[in-house]
Design a protein around this motif. Structure first.
Motif, mmCIF file in Angstrom:
data_model
loop_
_atom_site.group_PDB
_atom_site.id
_atom_site.type_symbol
_atom_site.label_atom_id
_atom_site.label_comp_id
_atom_site.label_asym_id
_atom_site.label_seq_id
_atom_site.Cartn_x
_atom_site.Cartn_y
_atom_site.Cartn_z
ATOM 1 N N TRP A 1 0.842 -1.205 0.000
ATOM 2 C CA TRP A 1 0.000 0.000 0.000
ATOM 3 C C TRP A 1 0.871 1.247 0.000
ATOM 4 C CZ3 TRP A 1 -0.364 4.057 3.470
ATOM 5 C CH2 TRP A 1 -1.448 4.930 3.282
ATOM 6 N N THR B 1 -6.959 0.017 0.527
ATOM 7 C CA THR B 1 -7.018 0.934 1.667
ATOM 8 C C THR B 1 -8.146 0.557 2.608
ATOM 9 O OG1 THR B 1 -6.164 2.711 0.259
ATOM 10 C CG2 THR B 1 -7.172 3.347 2.344
ATOM 11 N N GLY C 1 -8.036 -0.905 6.453
ATOM 12 C CA GLY C 1 -8.804 -0.261 7.498
ATOM 13 C C GLY C 1 -9.590 -1.266 8.324
ATOM 14 N N PHE D 1 -7.724 4.762 7.857
ATOM 15 C CA PHE D 1 -7.732 4.012 6.608
ATOM 16 C C PHE D 1 -9.143 3.924 6.036
ATOM 17 C CE2 PHE D 1 -3.482 2.362 7.633
ATOM 18 C CZ PHE D 1 -2.917 2.335 6.370
#
Length: 378
Positions: A267, A310, A314, A322
């Protein structure tokens, strides 16, 4: 692929997740995606049946041959929603439907491997390339494996309720695929960064290709989030003759930590490429008119994959930062899809209503790849 990732973002959206409204919206985009995929598949099959010589010509073309991998990736977007929304949420089809999807996934695995190995081999033996004309589309044949791997992770999650062995087999194959796809992808992206530094940004609408690295890094990270979760739930796997590794009490938890940690690293790399891409757009497009072209669709899938990863992080880290960032980015991707869709329909209308029905050939305009010398005949 672009419409399919919108369908995916709707059912993973962190706010209103698992609600009937979000799932229904995801299902609507699924059927739109299915219709588009079916229509264009029919077009392509008709083309190669009526003009069989075009097949070899396209393989030899250093620009168009790279896009063969988009076919199995498009199938994967359909499989993902079919598993998570149609089968898991709406409980359609039961075990038979799930195993039908699993069988389709194995077909896509074969297609993805062919696109990767044959595609890269054709690039080195049947096509002419140079560093100056290189584009990020070089990653398309190898990104196919990471997309197929993420679908395998989603399928394995559903298969755990029926067969731990099938879930473990699917997860291991997914690890094999994402390892190869990510390794080759990072090699190519290293060369691509050198190309950008030495020769500058791609011209015109080809600048859109700078977002493609988000697909390679983001999709690999998303696949690893599912792989890690599956390993945690499947292991220890107990059966006669099981290896100490598979039967270890903490093996699954360790593998999940490794996978999630690697997903966060990917990421971070995707975020780096996203910032580079935005700077490239600022330098190239702002203040300069770039006519609309079909390559603008290349904005949607890579950014959608980044938003998807993302949101997944999260959920895994239980991080509001996130989740909020992923939700905002997902909305932004939806807006991009809407703008490109409207502009595409307007362009299609212009072609249909052009004098004598002789619209411009979309292959004559700018594309995701810089101009290259084609070995295609005819």
């Amino acid at each position: 692929m672009a419409t399919g990732i919108i369908s995916t973002l709707l059912y993973v959206f962190p706010y209103g997740r698992d609600s009937l409204g979000m799932m229904t919206a995801s299902l609507v985009f699924f059927f739109i995606n299915l219709a588009i995929f079916s229509i264009f598949t029919a077009f392509v099959l008709s083309k190669y049946i009526l003009q069989p010589d075009r097949w070899k010509a396209h393989i030899a073309n250093p620009g168009r041959a790279l896009f063969f991998g988009t076919f199995p990736m498009g199938v994967c977007t359909l499989l993902n929603v079919a598993v998570d929304v149609i089968h898991t949420y709406f409980r359609y089809g039961g075990k038979r439907f799930l195993y039908f999807l699993w069988g389709m996934w194995w077909v896509v695995v074969i297609l993805g491997c062919a696109c990767c190995w044959v595609g890269v081999h054709a690039m080195s033996t049947r096509q002419k390339h140079s560093l100056e004309t290189m584009a990020a589309t070089w990653v398309l044949p190898v990104t196919t494996l990471t997309v197929v791997s993420s679908s395998g992770g989603i399928l394995a999650t559903a298969l755990r309720h029926h067969s731990m062995y099938h879930a473990l087999l699917t997860t291991v194959v997914s690890v094999f695929l994402v390892t190869i796809g990510l390794s080759l992808g990072l090699m190519i992206l290293t060369v691509y960064l050198a190309r950008l530094i030495i020769y500058g940004l791609p011209p015109g609408a080809s600048i859109i290709s700078v977002f493609l690295p988000l697909g390679t890094t983001g999709q690999s990270g998303y696949a690893l989030t599912h792989i890690g979760t599956n390993f945690k739930e499947i292991l220890p796997y107990g059966c006669p003759g099981t290896s100490p590794f598979l039967g270890g009490r903490n093996t699954g938890q360790v593998l999940e930590v490794v996978c999630l940690g690697t997903a966060f690293v990917l990421w971070s790399l995707a975020t780096m490429w996203m910032i580079f891409a935005l700077l490239a757009l600022k330098n190239t497009i702002l203040g300069n008119y770039v006519p609309f072209h079909i390559s603008f669709w290349g904005l949607v899938f890579p950014n959608g994959v980044y938003a998807n990863l993302t949101i997944a992080l999260g959920v895994a880290f239980d991080s509001n930062a996130f989740k909020i960032y992923g939700a905002v980015y997902a909305v932004w991707v939806l807006l991009i899809w809407m703008c490109v869709s409207v502009r595409s329909m307007l362009a299609l209308k212009e072609i249909v209503w052009s004098s004598g029905g002789q619209g411009e050939n979309v292959e004559d305009g700018p594309s995701l790849v810089p101009s290259v010398k084609s070995t295609e005949s005819g």
